[in-house]
Design a protein around this motif. Structure first.
Motif, short mmCIF file in Angstrom:
data_model
loop_
_atom_site.label_atom_id
_atom_site.label_comp_id
_atom_site.label_asym_id
_atom_site.label_seq_id
_atom_site.Cartn_x
_atom_site.Cartn_y
_atom_site.Cartn_z
N UNK A 55 -53.18 -0.51 12.13
CA UNK A 55 -54.24 -0.13 13.06
C UNK A 55 -53.83 1.06 13.91
N UNK A 56 -52.54 1.17 14.21
CA UNK A 56 -52.09 2.28 15.03
C UNK A 56 -52.16 3.61 14.28
N UNK A 57 -52.37 3.56 12.95
CA UNK A 57 -52.49 4.78 12.14
C UNK A 57 -53.94 5.25 12.05
N UNK A 58 -54.87 4.48 12.59
CA UNK A 58 -56.27 4.83 12.45
C UNK A 58 -56.70 5.80 13.55
N UNK A 59 -57.64 6.68 13.21
CA UNK A 59 -58.17 7.60 14.20
C UNK A 59 -57.73 9.03 13.94
N UNK A 60 -57.72 9.82 14.99
CA UNK A 60 -57.38 11.24 14.87
C UNK A 60 -56.25 11.59 15.85
N UNK A 61 -55.60 12.70 15.56
CA UNK A 61 -54.64 13.25 16.51
C UNK A 61 -54.79 14.77 16.53
N UNK A 62 -54.59 15.33 17.70
CA UNK A 62 -54.76 16.78 17.87
C UNK A 62 -53.44 17.49 17.63
N UNK A 63 -53.49 18.54 16.81
CA UNK A 63 -52.31 19.37 16.56
C UNK A 63 -52.59 20.76 17.12
N UNK A 64 -51.53 21.50 17.40
CA UNK A 64 -51.70 22.79 18.07
C UNK A 64 -52.37 23.83 17.16
N UNK A 65 -52.02 23.80 15.88
CA UNK A 65 -52.60 24.76 14.95
C UNK A 65 -52.91 24.07 13.63
N UNK A 66 -53.91 24.58 12.94
CA UNK A 66 -54.24 24.02 11.64
C UNK A 66 -54.43 25.11 10.61
N UNK A 67 -54.06 24.86 9.34
CA UNK A 67 -54.25 25.87 8.30
C UNK A 67 -55.69 26.34 8.16
N UNK A 68 -56.66 25.48 8.54
CA UNK A 68 -58.06 25.86 8.38
C UNK A 68 -58.41 27.11 9.17
N UNK A 69 -57.64 27.41 10.24
CA UNK A 69 -57.96 28.56 11.08
C UNK A 69 -57.06 29.77 10.81
N UNK A 98 -70.52 3.79 13.29
CA UNK A 98 -69.17 3.46 12.83
C UNK A 98 -68.52 4.78 12.40
N UNK A 99 -67.43 5.20 13.03
CA UNK A 99 -66.90 6.55 12.80
C UNK A 99 -66.34 6.75 11.39
N UNK A 100 -66.86 7.77 10.70
CA UNK A 100 -66.33 8.11 9.38
C UNK A 100 -64.88 8.58 9.45
N UNK A 101 -64.50 9.19 10.57
CA UNK A 101 -63.13 9.68 10.69
C UNK A 101 -62.12 8.53 10.74
N UNK A 102 -62.56 7.37 11.19
CA UNK A 102 -61.69 6.18 11.16
C UNK A 102 -61.44 5.78 9.71
N UNK A 103 -62.50 5.74 8.91
CA UNK A 103 -62.34 5.40 7.49
C UNK A 103 -61.46 6.44 6.80
N UNK A 104 -61.63 7.71 7.15
CA UNK A 104 -60.79 8.76 6.54
C UNK A 104 -59.32 8.53 6.82
N UNK A 105 -58.99 8.12 8.04
CA UNK A 105 -57.59 7.86 8.37
C UNK A 105 -57.08 6.62 7.65
N UNK A 119 -56.50 7.73 4.08
CA UNK A 119 -55.40 8.70 4.01
C UNK A 119 -54.06 8.15 4.42
N UNK A 120 -54.05 6.98 5.08
CA UNK A 120 -52.79 6.34 5.46
C UNK A 120 -52.15 6.92 6.70
N UNK A 121 -52.86 7.78 7.45
CA UNK A 121 -52.33 8.34 8.68
C UNK A 121 -53.49 8.87 9.52
N UNK A 122 -53.21 9.14 10.78
CA UNK A 122 -54.24 9.71 11.65
C UNK A 122 -54.68 11.07 11.10
#
Length: 586
Positions: A109-123, A227-234, A237-240
């Motif tokens: 459960x602690x792996x579910x959700x999102x986390x903010x990173x400083x930079x992402x390859x998308x940008x 129900x947040x789709x980003x929760x299902x994505x995590x 994916x096995x990680x936030x």
């Protein structure tokens, strides 16, 4: 599992399940026909490196086999869901010993959700011109209204509650700056747009292309509203899920590992004609007015890969995705709908056209309560035809399910047609958009009849052929609908069919030979209130009480859109170039 699309493609290469096409191909019809032929053969994912009119490569058929679905996600998500259900059932009432047994679940459960990173390859690259015409958007069928983005992960937030939604809604590219937003009824993004429009505000919209395979699948999942789709994505994916700051001021956070992010907005009260589009029902969905996406900027990775899919008559790539999501989420059904033991929707019919469920019948007519609950649950509310039984049947075996129900149905009390209801936007069998009817067919308890297994005797005048699909169901071939629209009503009273509980009237009785063909050509061509006939109908206590047989008129009606057919010149082009695409054979 896979943090981004690149990781998944690397695995497919190692497994020899990705083929690269290095010659130039046209995104107008050619890529789609190559894709369709490969998926029909159960072939690999396809990476097109030279796409006419664009500098970006295109990848298709990412999830077009069960094996690639397993490569993408492995067994862990299904194990997690099953354990979650077991915990929910065993912890009532809660006790310390049971909690300790499932301590590993707490860690997950602690792996579910999102986390903010400083930079992402998308940008890595920011194109502030926001020109959509540089994307290799595909035109997949020749009567389509134009090129479409077919795997857009459309992210929005409710302007009031700030709850998010991620969904795949096709986007017709109109010009360099705008595209359609195909928000059908009961779609979360559409609800957000209507809330913003009521406030006379533009809705910020961010469209992600690519990223973790888990993100793509989650956007398709028929989750309940809010129900947040980003929760299902995590979870998948096995990680936030890694999210990065948007370089465009005021924009949504960006999925850090996405290939593209189209950053824009949908203005209130603006609509444009969208469509036609060759859709997953196997027909063209027609042109209608939809909201408009304005692209303000495009962020993308260096060397970004553009993901696409092709839909059409089942079975296409979406069929395998839908079946996986059903298998993944089905253990949850008894938790949210306690009287439902098992549930399956049939991808061969476009999913919403037909569903079957095993339900509890602990007191008289509890099965009907379960049916109403199913038809009131999220996307299941769009189900057109629902079959219910309390028997131990394998819902994946449709012939077996139909036989089981036909042996038990009492037409007088166990068949219900509800007119004037909502209907899937892509289902045109009622002749109207978003409006139609539903039916519930129940077969409960012990058998009440022996089912015929062979058609014997003479065919009535005008009937040219009769083929048995399963015990109790015969498919007959007769005049076209245009030449005799009342034929089904007449045949319901024919003595030749009196012993058959269910008769299906088709243009070609040969569909009885294949379950896939039977399901598709039947359930995409009839509407319950308009195309089902009984030998006799009476009103008993305000209930329509039927005497069988029941006849379903599944002939093609003039009101149906055109069926999807490959244009001759495109078929010949792909024939001629096949060795050029695949010099090492496929």
């Amino acid at each position: 599992m896979h943090r981004n699309l690149r990781s998944f493609l690397d695995l497919l290469r190692r497994e020899n399940d990705l083929v690269t096409v290095d010659c130039e191909v046209d995104p107008y019809l050619e890529v789609a026909e190559i894709h369709r032929r490969v998926i029909e053969r159960g072939g690999p994912a396809l990476l097109f490196t030279k796409v006419k009119g664009s500098s970006f490569p295109v990848v298709t058929n990412l999830f077009g086999t069960q094996k690639r679905i397993e490569f993408a996600f492995g067994p862990k998500p299904e194990q997690f869901i099953k354990e979650l259900v077991n915990v929910a059932e065993s912890l009532l009432p809660p006790n310390r010993a049971e909690l300790w047994k499932h301590r590993s679940l707490v860690r997950e459960f602690f792996k579910l959700g999102t986390k903010t990173v400083s930079r992402g390859p998308v940008a890595e690259v920011i194109d502030r011109s926001g020109r959509l015409d540089g994307l290799p958007a595909l035109t997949t069928w020749h009567e389509d209204g134009g090129p479409f983005i077919t795997l857009p992960l459309v992210y929005t937030e409710n302007p009031v509650t700030k709850k998010h939604n991620l969904g795949i809604y096709r986007m017709q590219v109109y010009d360099a700056q705008t595209a359609g937003l195909h928000w059908q009824i009961q779609k979360g993004g559409g609800f957000h747009y209507h809330a913003a429009e009521a406030m006379n505000q533009s809705l910020p919209v961010t469209v992600f292309l690519g990223g973790p395979p888990a993100l793509i699948i989650s956007a398709i999942a028929p989750l309940p509203e809010d129900v947040p789709e980003l929760i299902l994505a995590s979870l998948l994916g096995g990680e936030k899920l890694r999210m990065a700051k948007n370089p465009i001021a005021g924009g949504h956070r960006l999925v850090a590992e996405a290939e593209f992010a189209l950053i824009g907005h949908a203005p209130p009260h603006e609509r444009k004609p969208e469509g036609p589009f060759g859709d997953h029902y196997g027909y063209y969905s027609l042109q209608h007015e939809y909201p408009v996406f304005h692209c303000d900027a495009i962020a993308h990775r260096r060397g970004a890969v553009y993901p696409a899919t092709v839909v059409g008559k089942p079975k296409q790539e979406d069929f395998f995705i839908g079946d996986y999501l059903q298998s993944l989420l089905s253990p949850l059904f008894p938790l949210v709908m306690p009287s439902v033991r098992d549930l399956w929707t049939y991808g061969e019919t476009g999913f919403h056209s037909l569903a079957a469920a095993v339900v509890r019948e602990r007191y008289p007519r509890e099965a009907l309560v379960a049916g109403f609950r199913i038809l009131g649950e999220g996307q299941l509310a769009l189900t057109k035809f629902l079959m219910l039984t309390d028997g131990a049947v394998d819902l994946h075996d449709f012939r077996g399910v139909l036989e089981h129900i036909l042996a038990r149905v009492r037409w007088e009390t166990d068949f219900f047609i509800f007119a004037n209801t909502s209907m899937d936007t892509l289902d045109y069998t009622s002749g109207k958009v978003n409006e139609g009817s539903k039916a519930i067919l129940m077969g409960l308890g012990e058998p009440v009849r022996d089912l015929p297994r062979e058609f014997r005797g003479e065919l009535p005048n005008g009937v040219s052929r009769a083929e048995v699909f399963c015990a109790g169901c015969v498919v007959i071939e007769d005049a076209t609908y245009s030449s005799e629209p009342q034929q089904a009503a007449r045949l319901a009273r024919e003595p030749a069919f009196a012993q058959w509980p269910l008769v299906i009237l088709h243009d070609d009785a040969g569909v009885a030979d294949s379950t896939t063909d039977f399901l598709w050509s039947t359930w995409t061509r009839f509407e319950p209130a308009g195309d089902i006939y009984a030998a006799e109908t009476n009103v008993v206590r305000h209930h329509l009480s039927y005497r069988g047989p029941m006849v379903i008129d599944a002939r093609r009606k003039p009101s149906l859109p055109d069926e999807l057919v490959v244009r001759d010149d495109i078929a010949k082009l792909v024939d001629r170039r096949w060795r050029e695409y695949f010099p090492n054979n496929l």
